[in-house]
Design a protein around this motif. Sequence first.
Motif, short mmCIF file in Angstrom:
data_model
loop_
_atom_site.label_atom_id
_atom_site.label_comp_id
_atom_site.label_asym_id
_atom_site.label_seq_id
_atom_site.Cartn_x
_atom_site.Cartn_y
_atom_site.Cartn_z
N ILE A 159 1.95 1.91 2.90
CA ILE A 159 1.86 2.75 4.10
C ILE A 159 0.38 2.96 4.38
O ILE A 159 -0.33 3.52 3.54
N GLU A 160 -0.06 2.48 5.54
CA GLU A 160 -1.47 2.62 5.89
C GLU A 160 -1.70 3.93 6.62
O GLU A 160 -0.94 4.27 7.54
N PRO A 161 -2.76 4.65 6.24
CA PRO A 161 -3.05 5.91 6.94
C PRO A 161 -3.47 5.64 8.40
O PRO A 161 -3.90 4.54 8.73
N GLU A 162 -3.32 6.68 9.20
CA GLU A 162 -3.71 6.56 10.60
C GLU A 162 -5.21 6.37 10.70
O GLU A 162 -5.97 6.96 9.95
N ARG A 163 -5.62 5.53 11.64
CA ARG A 163 -7.05 5.35 11.89
C ARG A 163 -7.49 6.38 12.91
O ARG A 163 -6.82 6.61 13.90
N ARG A 164 -8.59 7.00 12.67
CA ARG A 164 -9.08 8.05 13.58
C ARG A 164 -10.30 7.61 14.29
O ARG A 164 -11.05 6.84 13.99
N VAL A 212 2.89 -2.44 10.65
CA VAL A 212 1.50 -2.87 10.77
C VAL A 212 1.41 -4.37 10.57
O VAL A 212 0.74 -5.07 11.32
N ARG A 213 2.09 -4.88 9.53
CA ARG A 213 2.10 -6.31 9.26
C ARG A 213 3.18 -6.62 8.23
O ARG A 213 3.73 -5.73 7.60
N LEU A 214 3.47 -7.90 8.10
CA LEU A 214 4.37 -8.36 7.05
C LEU A 214 3.53 -8.73 5.84
O LEU A 214 2.41 -9.22 5.98
N GLU A 215 4.07 -8.51 4.66
CA GLU A 215 3.39 -8.85 3.41
C GLU A 215 4.28 -9.81 2.64
O GLU A 215 5.44 -9.50 2.39
N PRO A 216 3.75 -10.95 2.22
CA PRO A 216 4.60 -11.90 1.52
C PRO A 216 4.96 -11.48 0.09
O PRO A 216 5.97 -11.90 -0.42
N ALA A 231 10.56 -10.57 15.00
CA ALA A 231 11.25 -9.32 15.34
C ALA A 231 10.71 -8.16 14.52
O ALA A 231 10.49 -7.07 15.06
N ALA A 232 10.48 -8.37 13.25
CA ALA A 232 9.98 -7.30 12.39
C ALA A 232 8.57 -6.88 12.81
O ALA A 232 8.28 -5.68 12.89
N ARG A 233 7.71 -7.86 13.10
CA ARG A 233 6.34 -7.54 13.52
C ARG A 233 6.31 -6.76 14.83
O ARG A 233 5.42 -5.94 15.05
N ALA A 234 7.29 -6.97 15.69
CA ALA A 234 7.34 -6.30 16.99
C ALA A 234 7.92 -4.88 16.91
O ALA A 234 7.89 -4.15 17.89
N THR A 235 8.42 -4.51 15.76
CA THR A 235 9.03 -3.19 15.59
C THR A 235 7.94 -2.11 15.52
O THR A 235 7.00 -2.23 14.73
N PRO A 236 8.06 -1.06 16.34
CA PRO A 236 7.07 0.03 16.29
C PRO A 236 6.96 0.62 14.88
O PRO A 236 7.98 0.89 14.24
N GLY A 237 5.72 0.79 14.43
CA GLY A 237 5.48 1.35 13.11
C GLY A 237 5.15 0.29 12.06
O GLY A 237 4.63 0.61 11.00
N VAL A 249 12.94 -8.52 4.21
CA VAL A 249 11.67 -8.36 4.94
C VAL A 249 10.76 -7.42 4.16
O VAL A 249 11.19 -6.33 3.77
N ASP A 250 9.52 -7.84 3.90
CA ASP A 250 8.52 -7.03 3.22
C ASP A 250 7.47 -6.61 4.23
O ASP A 250 6.83 -7.47 4.84
N VAL A 251 7.31 -5.30 4.43
CA VAL A 251 6.43 -4.80 5.48
C VAL A 251 5.41 -3.79 4.96
O VAL A 251 5.60 -3.16 3.92
N VAL A 252 4.35 -3.65 5.73
CA VAL A 252 3.40 -2.54 5.59
C VAL A 252 3.57 -1.75 6.88
O VAL A 252 3.59 -2.33 7.97
#
Length: 125
Positions: free
Chosen positions: A120-125, A31-35, A23-29, A77-80
């Motif tokens: 927080i990962e910057p946007e890829r251009r 990028v990934r889960l971090e353990p 569920a967390a991975r499917a949430t918009p925004g 939940v730990d997220v990026v």
Amino acid sequence: MTTEAISEVVIEAPVIAAVAAQAARATPGVVRLEPGVRGLVSTLVRVGKQRLTNADPAASEGVRVRKNAAGELSVQVDVVISAARAAAVVGHAVQQEVSRVVFEQTGQQVDEVSVSILDIEPERR
């Protein structure tokens, strides 16, 4: 006269963690889960136990589930996340989605969802 057998269905924490991770991975925004460090240790222990029994571990890295003595369920939940969205908005969305999906798929009411944004990962251009 019929007799109904009373039975109990127990859904273990690793199953709830796997559902919450999905569920967390499917949430918009997200990028990934971090353990994280705590998550790595618990993941290694869980995977080791599952490999001893020849079971394939469900993907739940970055998620920890606990039930307290009163039976209340908490999920960490730990997220990026992506810089394209506000951190507070993504964190709140993860809380809502994890609570909703865990209840829908397991019937378990989640009392608390704590979200740690580790990067927080910057946007890829």
